[in-house]
Design a protein around this motif. Sequence first.
Motif, short mmCIF file in Angstrom:
data_model
loop_
_atom_site.label_atom_id
_atom_site.label_comp_id
_atom_site.label_asym_id
_atom_site.label_seq_id
_atom_site.Cartn_x
_atom_site.Cartn_y
_atom_site.Cartn_z
N GLN A 16 70.36 92.57 -0.20
CA GLN A 16 70.36 93.70 -1.49
C GLN A 16 69.07 93.25 -2.57
O GLN A 16 68.42 94.11 -2.92
CB GLN A 16 71.61 93.48 -1.79
N ASN A 17 69.38 91.60 -2.28
CA ASN A 17 67.43 91.63 -3.44
C ASN A 17 66.46 91.96 -3.68
O ASN A 17 65.80 92.38 -3.98
CB ASN A 17 67.91 89.40 -3.26
N THR A 18 66.06 92.05 -1.52
CA THR A 18 64.72 92.30 -0.98
C THR A 18 64.93 93.65 -0.84
O THR A 18 63.50 94.09 -1.83
CB THR A 18 64.68 91.36 0.40
N LEU A 19 65.59 94.50 -0.40
CA LEU A 19 65.69 95.54 -1.16
C LEU A 19 65.12 96.24 -2.03
O LEU A 19 64.39 97.20 -2.49
CB LEU A 19 67.43 96.30 -0.11
N ALA A 20 65.94 95.75 -3.58
CA ALA A 20 65.86 96.15 -4.76
C ALA A 20 64.62 95.19 -5.25
O ALA A 20 63.60 96.86 -5.57
CB ALA A 20 67.10 94.96 -5.83
N VAL A 21 63.81 94.50 -5.18
CA VAL A 21 62.46 94.60 -5.00
C VAL A 21 61.78 95.61 -4.84
O VAL A 21 61.16 96.00 -5.72
CB VAL A 21 62.07 93.13 -4.84
N ALA A 61 62.42 94.93 3.03
CA ALA A 61 61.39 95.35 1.95
C ALA A 61 60.55 96.57 2.22
O ALA A 61 60.82 97.40 1.10
CB ALA A 61 60.83 93.93 1.29
N ARG A 62 60.03 97.18 3.17
CA ARG A 62 60.09 98.64 3.73
C ARG A 62 60.59 98.99 3.08
O ARG A 62 60.52 99.91 2.92
CB ARG A 62 58.77 97.71 4.57
N ALA A 63 62.47 98.79 3.94
CA ALA A 63 63.00 99.67 4.06
C ALA A 63 63.57 100.55 1.98
O ALA A 63 63.41 101.52 2.41
CB ALA A 63 64.41 99.52 5.03
N GLY A 64 63.81 98.75 1.57
CA GLY A 64 63.84 99.26 0.26
C GLY A 64 62.45 100.37 -0.40
O GLY A 64 62.87 101.21 -1.02
N TYR A 65 61.08 100.34 -0.29
CA TYR A 65 60.60 100.54 -0.76
C TYR A 65 60.60 102.12 -0.63
O TYR A 65 60.14 103.10 -0.58
CB TYR A 65 59.08 99.19 0.19
N ASP A 66 60.67 102.15 1.38
CA ASP A 66 60.12 103.79 1.06
C ASP A 66 61.49 104.98 0.77
O ASP A 66 61.47 105.74 0.90
CB ASP A 66 59.62 103.61 2.78
N TYR A 67 63.01 103.88 0.36
CA TYR A 67 64.14 104.51 0.71
C TYR A 67 63.43 104.72 -1.00
O TYR A 67 64.05 106.85 -1.55
CB TYR A 67 64.98 103.71 0.32
N ALA A 68 63.59 104.12 -1.96
CA ALA A 68 62.87 104.32 -3.67
C ALA A 68 61.98 105.59 -3.01
O ALA A 68 62.03 106.69 -4.23
CB ALA A 68 62.58 103.53 -4.21
N THR A 69 61.05 105.63 -2.09
CA THR A 69 59.61 106.70 -2.65
C THR A 69 60.69 108.19 -2.58
O THR A 69 59.89 109.07 -3.10
CB THR A 69 58.43 105.95 -1.48
N ALA A 70 62.08 107.92 -1.25
CA ALA A 70 61.96 109.11 -0.68
C ALA A 70 62.65 109.52 -1.88
O ALA A 70 63.25 110.32 -2.39
CB ALA A 70 62.17 109.33 0.89
N HIS A 71 63.58 108.75 -2.29
CA HIS A 71 65.09 109.16 -3.14
C HIS A 71 64.91 109.20 -4.76
O HIS A 71 65.25 109.65 -5.45
CB HIS A 71 66.14 108.38 -3.28
N PHE A 72 64.19 108.48 -5.33
CA PHE A 72 64.02 107.31 -6.95
C PHE A 72 62.47 108.95 -7.15
O PHE A 72 61.94 108.21 -6.95
CB PHE A 72 64.01 106.62 -6.97
N GLU A 73 63.03 108.83 -8.72
CA GLU A 73 61.53 108.88 -9.38
C GLU A 73 60.70 108.02 -9.62
O GLU A 73 61.52 106.96 -10.33
CB GLU A 73 62.11 110.01 -10.36
N PRO A 74 59.92 108.04 -9.97
CA PRO A 74 58.79 107.63 -9.82
C PRO A 74 58.62 107.03 -11.18
O PRO A 74 58.94 107.71 -12.27
CB PRO A 74 57.91 106.99 -10.02
#
Lengths: 596, 298
Positions: free
Chosen positions: A128-133, A170-183
Motif C-alpha cells: 500500500q505504501n509503494t502504490l501510494a508513492v 509502484a508502476r501499478a499505483g502510478y498508472d492507476y492514478a494517471t487513469a483515475h485521479f485528477e493531477p
Amino acid sequence: MKQTFTIGIGGAAGQGVATPGDIFAKIFSRRGLHLNAYNAYQSIIRGGHTFLTIRTGPERVSNMGDRVDLLIPLNQDAMNRHLGLLTDGAACIYNADTITPGVPAKGALLCPLPVSKLADISRNKVAQNTLAVGAGLSMMGIGFQSLEEVLTEQFKKKGDAVVSENVGIARAGYDYATAHFEPFPWPLPMTNNRYAVLSGNIAMAMGGAAAGVKFYCAYPMSPSTGVLHWMAAHARKAGIMVRQVEDEIGVVNMAIGAAHAGVRSMCATSGGGFALMTEGLGLSAMMETPVVVIDCQRAGPSTGVPTKTEQGDLWQILGAAFGDYPRVIAAPLDIGDCFKIIPEIFNIADRFQCPGIVLCDLLLSEGRLSVDPKDLDFAPVVDRGELITSVPSTSGSSGDGVYKRYKITESGISPRAVPGVPGYAHTAASDEHDEDGVLISDEFTNPTKRRNMMEKRMRKVTGIEAAVPPPVLSGSRDADITLIGWGSTKGVIEEACEILTEQGIPANHLQIRWLVPLHGDAILNILKDTRHTIIVENNYSGQFARYLRSETSYVPNGYIRKYDGEPFMPHHIVEAVKEQLGGKSRLSVPAHEILV
Amino acid sequence: MATVLVDTKHVAMADLKGKVDPDWCPGCGDFGVLAAVQKALVDLQIPNHNVVTISGIGCSSNFPGYINTYGMHTLHGRALAIATGVKLANHELTVLVTGGDGDGFGIGGNHFVHSMRRNVDLLYIVMDNQIYGLTTGQTSPTSRMGMKTKSMPFGNIEAPVNPISLALAAGATFIARGFSGEQKQLTDLIKQGIQHKGFSFLDVFSPCVTYNHDNTYQWFRPRLKKLEDDPAHDPTDWMAAMRKSLLWGDEIPIGKFFERTDVPPLHGAEPVLNAGPLLHADTRIPPDVAHSFVEELM
C-alpha cells in the motif's frame, strides 16, 4: 508567496512511514527541488502514531509550512486524525480495502486505491505504501523513471526479483492514478541543482569531521543519538576514535582527556545528559582544555517528552557549572548551519582554551533539509590557537624551567603544551592554581594570586567577544513588527514575516545565533529603532526573553511561546502577531492543530 | 657507518621531584607510594615527558603535583574517564592514575568497573586508607563494618567493597595489592603494572595516620602475607585469585593476584589507531572521503 508542495504521511511506528518519506525526499532533491522534512513521532518502537511532513519547492524551504497538499494515511487512525487538515485543492491517497474515509473539506479530493486488486498483498506487506508513492508522483506530474531509479537503488541488495516486484507495484499505483485521479494543478518543476538531504545530527557530526574532530564519545540519548550513529558508522573512514561511554559524566571527562592530549574532541547529548556533564564543563574551563559539547534539546523537565522539541535548556546551559568562567554558546539557525557552526565554535574554543556549547534542538537534530553540497565545506579554516605539540624548532630551548602553562598574559591566553613534549611537563589542575600549575587552594592559598588567575581567565571573554560577530536584522528596517527569535526558529519566523508583510503588516526579524557572547549593545542598537517587538520561542517561561532582559534590561512588547512539544508553524506566529496588534494580549500560546 | 641516535638522558630520582613537597600528614602512607612510583620510573628509565599522572580529588589525589611528569589533577571520581581519553588520543604515553578509595570505589565506581572491562592500558594505583581523609574522617567504601567515623558515629552498618574481587569480576587483566610499608615489593608491582599491556589495578594499603585508628601500620604488618612466598600461587588462575581475594582477617594477601596477557588493550583493538596516535593524525578529511560522505546523502 513562494510555491511549495507538502506531503503528510501518517501511520503507526513500524508501518513504514519513513521509507515513502525517504523515496519522496530523494526524488525531490534529485529534481533540484529543496525540501524540509519533520517527523512528529512518539517514544515507541512499534505502534503509536507518527506523522511525517515533507515540504518541497524550487526555492529554499525553511520550515514545515501551514498546509498539507497530499495526505497519505497508512491506517484508519491517521485518516481520522489528519483528513481535517486538507483544504481546497488538496488530496488524500489511501488504501480503500482497509481505510474508511471521513468527509473531506470542500475542494479536497479523496483518492481511494484498490490495493488488493493492484498488488499481491500476501507477498508484499508494504504494497500500500509503494502504490501510494507511485500514485502520488503521478498526480504531481513527475515521470515514473525517477521512482524506478530510487526503488532500484533501494532494493538492489535484495536481488533483481525484489527490485522488479517493487517497481511493478509502484508502476501499478502510478498508472492507476494517471487513469483515475485528477493531477495537481501545479506540476512539480525541475531545476538543474542537486541537493544533499540531511538531518541536523548528521550535519553536526559531519561538521565535526570537517573541523578535524579526532575523538567523539557519547551515551545514547534522544534526540542526540543520530550524531553518535553517524560518527560510529564513519569513524574508520574519517579517522575518528568513537566510543560509547557508561554515562554522560564519563562522556564529558573522556572527551576532556582526549582534548587535553591534543586532539579536537566533541560529544553530544540532550538536557538530562547535559545535566550530568556540567561539572566537567567547569573542569574544561579551569584546566583551560577546550572541548565542544552539543545539547540537542527535547521537551523537559526530567525525562520529559523524549521525541518532542523545545527550547527549554537555555538557562541550564547559561548556569551550567559553578563559578565564573569563559565559554562560548551557539544555537544553530538551521540544519545547514548545524554543519557550519561546528568548525566555527571549535576555532573559538581552541583559541580561547575554553568549553564551547552548541544548543541544538530536536527540530533541527531530527528534521531534514536539502543543502547545497557546496555548503558542506570539508576544508574550513582550522585554528588550533596557541598549541604546542612538539618542541618548537626555532626556540632551541627545551622549555625546562621557563614554561608556565598558565602564564599570565594580556589576552588571558597561555600557550598550551600537550603531554609528550619534552621539557614542558606541568600539572593541569581543577583546583585553583598558579601560573606554573601549582595549587593555590591549600598551603599556598593567596588572595592576590587567586584574583590574578580569575582575571587572567576572564580576560579571554574580551577576545571571544571580538571573535564572534554581533547579530544583524533581516528584512527592511522600516517595519511595524520586529520578531525576535533564537536558534532553530529562524526559518518559521522568516516565513511568518513574509506572510505578515504580504498581508500589509510590514515585519522584520532578529535571530540570535551566538547566545554567549550575546552582544547586548548591538542588540539594543538594533531594537531602539523598532516599533513593536515580539520574542518568539519554544518554551513556557520565555527563557530567552528573560536572558535578554537580564543582559540588557530590554523588555519587548509581547511574547509568542509554544511548549506543546511541536514546532511553530508560520500561521501560529502570524495569527498571534495580529492578536497582539489588536491589543488583545501580550502573550500568545498558539495551539497545535495537528494531533500527533 | 650509520649514526644511531640514542636518548642518552638518564632518568634520575631528582628529575622526578615535583615543584612542591607533599603536604600529606607526617607518617602518611602516600609518601611510600610516591617514592615507589618515582623509583619504578627510574628503574624503567621512562622519560618524564612521556608519562601522564592523572588523579581525582582527595589527599592521595594531590599526587600529580608531587611528581615531575605531565599531570592532571581533575574532578572527584573522574580520573579514569579522563585517563581513557588521554590514552586513546595518544597511546604512546605511559598513563598512571592515582587516587583514593573514596574517589575510585565510591564516586568513581562506575568508571572503575567500565575502565576495567574496556582493558584501557594504564596503571591505576589506589591509595586505600579505608577512610575519607581530606574531608576530615568519614566512612569510605572500604571502611570495615563497625568502624566509627564522624559520618557513622555509632559504627558502620554497611559491608565494605572488596576491590580485588570486584576487579577480577570486572575483567581487569592485571590485579595486585601492595602496602606502602613494603617498598621493594610495591616498586616491583608498579613496574609490572606499567609494563602490563592493559588495565593494571594496584590497590595499596596506605594508612591514614590521622583519621583511621583501626587500620594502622601495626595492624597491617603481622597480617600481610606475600603471595610470591606461596609456591602454590598461580597468578594465571582466575578462580584461585578470586579465592585468595576473599581472604581477610588474620591473613591478608599482598602481591600479584592475577594477570592475563591474551586480551588486547582498548587502543590495540581499534583499527583507527593503527596508523599511530590521533595526536599526530591529519585533521583534514581527504577530499575523496569527504566527497563520499556527501554523496551518501544525495
